[in-house]
Design an enzyme around this catalytic site. Structure first.
Site, PDB file in Angstrom:
ATOM      1  N   LYS A 178     -22.109  18.604   8.178  1.00 11.61           N
ATOM      2  CA  LYS A 178     -20.986  18.900   9.047  1.00 11.61           C
ATOM      3  C   LYS A 178     -20.609  17.735   9.957  1.00 11.61           C
ATOM      4  CE  LYS A 178     -17.898  21.736  10.722  1.00 11.61           C
ATOM      5  NZ  LYS A 178     -16.761  22.181   9.889  1.00 11.61           N
TER       6      LYS A 178
ATOM      7  N   SER B  62       0.825  -1.210   0.000  1.00  9.27           N
ATOM      8  CA  SER B  62       0.000   0.000   0.000  1.00  9.27           C
ATOM      9  C   SER B  62       0.861   1.263   0.000  1.00  9.27           C
ATOM     10  CB  SER B  62      -0.980  -0.053   1.174  1.00  9.27           C
ATOM     11  OG  SER B  62      -2.177   0.622   0.843  1.00  9.27           O
TER      12      SER B  62
END
Length: 291
Positions: A209, A157
């Site tokens: 939010k 990765s």
């Protein structure tokens, strides 16, 4: 409360890490992530995945550098979980910071005693933040000095993204490459909070939010939006590896974040040759001597 700090770095953030490593970390934290451990970590709590790795925190020959000069090659250790900022030049407590790798790399590039750079890698990957800027910096320095990624044992990765920026990648027979993908784990604490007698109320400006916060379940709309972000990061990963290794994006994307053992990764173009770390380092020194 260091486990709260670790949880904040692991959950609800995009990671370029081998899934097996993520599962190990999750399992090790599971017993410690009860309601009583939900807190915000302060600066003093920034710490460790484990506490027994001091070997790579030594100062070496140059106390101002975080790399060792062996012959004329600077060896930059890249170990364990990768994080954006660690504040040390060497791996510490099972982690390596992109900030330390960058500073070591830039110092080695400007050091007149250094003729080549070895990225000595054994890492499952880590945070996305900071990874690709570092990869670009290494890639853009190609041609100035030889840059070899010597895997000791694996680069998965984010660690593979770094390795791919080198001129050459060697991997041991039992080492691995790949895991070219991004993962995002949402930790939903809402049930644990409710069972513990807690109720969290968010007061926000903007209906999105609070999306992704562990105190509330992940809505379908939020999941789709986060999936789009992860896809964008994954596409960046694919394009970067394709550029670095001279492969088509189709080939890289076709790996679907699989991992490859030793010579199997070479057959796909993810590495250049199978070699034990000491043999690979000796080959580099011989190449430098011949030039």
């Amino acid at each position: 409360m260091k486990f709260a700090h670790l949880a904040q770095r692991l959950f609800n953030v995009p990671l370029a890490i081998h899934p097996a490593k993520a599962e190990v970390i999750m399992a090790s934290l599971a017993e410690r992530l009860g309601v009583t451990h939900i807190a915000h970590a302060g600066p003093a709590e920034a710490g460790a995945w484990d506490d027994d790795d001091d070997y790579y925190n030594r100062q070496g020959d140059n106390p101002r550098a975080g790399y060792d000069l062996l012959g004329s090659a600077a060896v930059i250790p890249i170990r364990g979980t990768l994080v954006q900022r660690l504040g040390t030049l060497r791996p510490y407590s099972g982690m390596t910071g992109y900030d330390g790798i960058r500073q070591n790399f830039l110092m080695a590039m400007s050091d007149p005693k250094v003729e080549a750079i070895v990225l000595d890698i054994d890492s499952p990957g880590g945070e996305v933040s900071g990874c690709f800027d570092l990869v670009d910096a290494i890639y853009n320095a190609r041609g100035e000095k030889p840059i070899w990624a010597i895997l000791n044992e694996s680069a998965y990765s984010a660690a593979y993204a770094i390795a791919s920026a080198a001129d050459q990648i060697t991997v041991p027979r039992t080492g691995g490459t790949g895991s070219i993908g991004v993962i995002w784990m949402h930790m939903d604490w809402s049930k644990a909070l409710a069972e513990g007698g807690f109720k969290v109320t968010f007061i926000t400006h903007g209906e999105c939010k609070a999306d992704g916060h562990p105190e509330i379940p992940l809505s379908k709309e939020a999941r789709e939006r986060f999936q789009a972000d992860i896809d964008a990061m994954g596409d960046l990963f694919v394009r970067t590896v394709a550029r670095n290794r001279g492969l088509s994006e189709k080939v890289v994307r076709g790996t679907q974040a699989r991992t490859y053992l030793g010579a199997e990764g070479i057959s796909l173009g993810l590495a250049d040759r199978v070699a034990a770390p000491d043999a690979a380092f000796l080959a580099l020194l011989q190449q430098l001597a011949a030039n």
